[in-house]
Design a protein around this motif. Sequence first.
Motif, PDB file in Angstrom:
ATOM      1  N   ASN A  50       0.830  -1.207   0.000  1.00 49.53           N
ATOM      2  CA  ASN A  50       0.000   0.000   0.000  1.00 49.53           C
ATOM      3  C   ASN A  50       0.861   1.253   0.000  1.00 49.53           C
ATOM      4  O   ASN A  50       0.546   2.234  -0.683  1.00 49.53           O
ATOM      5  CB  ASN A  50      -0.936   0.006   1.210  1.00 49.53           C
ATOM      6  CG  ASN A  50      -2.051  -0.994   1.079  1.00 49.53           C
ATOM      7  OD1 ASN A  50      -2.396  -1.424  -0.027  1.00 49.53           O
ATOM      8  ND2 ASN A  50      -2.631  -1.379   2.197  1.00 49.53           N
ATOM      9  N   MET A  51       1.949   1.223   0.751  1.00 46.68           N
ATOM     10  CA  MET A  51       2.869   2.362   0.792  1.00 46.68           C
ATOM     11  C   MET A  51       3.532   2.571  -0.570  1.00 46.68           C
ATOM     12  O   MET A  51       3.635   3.698  -1.057  1.00 46.68           O
ATOM     13  CB  MET A  51       3.931   2.125   1.870  1.00 46.68           C
ATOM     14  CG  MET A  51       4.879   3.287   2.069  1.00 46.68           C
ATOM     15  SD  MET A  51       6.068   2.993   3.390  1.00 46.68           S
ATOM     16  CE  MET A  51       7.019   1.649   2.717  1.00 46.68           C
ATOM     17  N   ALA A  54       0.951   3.996  -3.047  1.00 46.39           N
ATOM     18  CA  ALA A  54       0.706   5.409  -2.761  1.00 46.39           C
ATOM     19  C   ALA A  54       1.847   6.268  -3.300  1.00 46.39           C
ATOM     20  O   ALA A  54       1.618   7.339  -3.868  1.00 46.39           O
ATOM     21  CB  ALA A  54       0.531   5.627  -1.266  1.00 46.39           C
ATOM     22  N   GLU A  59       0.433   9.801  -3.752  1.00 49.99           N
ATOM     23  CA  GLU A  59      -0.501   9.995  -2.651  1.00 49.99           C
ATOM     24  C   GLU A  59       0.227   9.871  -1.315  1.00 49.99           C
ATOM     25  O   GLU A  59       1.314   9.321  -1.239  1.00 49.99           O
ATOM     26  CB  GLU A  59      -1.614   8.937  -2.716  1.00 49.99           C
ATOM     27  CG  GLU A  59      -2.415   8.983  -3.997  1.00 49.99           C
ATOM     28  CD  GLU A  59      -3.325   7.784  -4.157  1.00 49.99           C
ATOM     29  OE1 GLU A  59      -3.222   6.823  -3.350  1.00 49.99           O
ATOM     30  OE2 GLU A  59      -4.135   7.789  -5.095  1.00 49.99           O
ATOM     31  N   TYR A  61       0.410   8.186   2.294  1.00 47.98           N
ATOM     32  CA  TYR A  61      -0.049   6.964   2.958  1.00 47.98           C
ATOM     33  C   TYR A  61       0.588   6.898   4.337  1.00 47.98           C
ATOM     34  O   TYR A  61       1.795   7.045   4.473  1.00 47.98           O
ATOM     35  CB  TYR A  61       0.332   5.723   2.141  1.00 47.98           C
ATOM     36  CG  TYR A  61      -0.075   4.433   2.801  1.00 47.98           C
ATOM     37  CD1 TYR A  61      -1.402   4.033   2.824  1.00 47.98           C
ATOM     38  CD2 TYR A  61       0.864   3.627   3.429  1.00 47.98           C
ATOM     39  CE1 TYR A  61      -1.795   2.866   3.443  1.00 47.98           C
ATOM     40  CE2 TYR A  61       0.489   2.444   4.051  1.00 47.98           C
ATOM     41  CZ  TYR A  61      -0.841   2.067   4.052  1.00 47.98           C
ATOM     42  OH  TYR A  61      -1.213   0.903   4.668  1.00 47.98           O
ATOM     43  N   SER A  63       1.694   4.635   6.925  1.00 45.12           N
ATOM     44  CA  SER A  63       2.038   3.230   7.129  1.00 45.12           C
ATOM     45  C   SER A  63       2.013   2.851   8.605  1.00 45.12           C
ATOM     46  O   SER A  63       2.436   3.624   9.460  1.00 45.12           O
ATOM     47  CB  SER A  63       3.431   2.952   6.556  1.00 45.12           C
ATOM     48  OG  SER A  63       3.860   1.664   6.875  1.00 45.12           O
TER      49      SER A  63
END
Length: 87
Positions: A50-51, A54, A59, A61, A63
């Motif tokens: 996800n990091m 992003a 974006e 993020y 973490s």
Amino acid sequence: MVFLYVLPNIPPLNLYYMYCVKMKRTDPEFWTSTFRKIIKMIDMYVDEKNMQNAAINGEIYDSKYFANNEECKTISSMKQIEGWDIG
């Protein structure tokens, strides 16, 4: 073995796939690891992905495991990571 705990967006039958295929961990390691370790490793892997996503999309993020601006602590054992110590 049936897993009843479900991580967000990860159906229980995909735990083996995530751990062994996506994370490139070994089959014996999966079967001998504690359930808590498997869940923690997958959660860390998902957080890292996800990091990375992003960062690619420009974006922000926040973490859970890979904080950029918090004070980093030095650990001497994986048991010092929350949720890792008890099987």
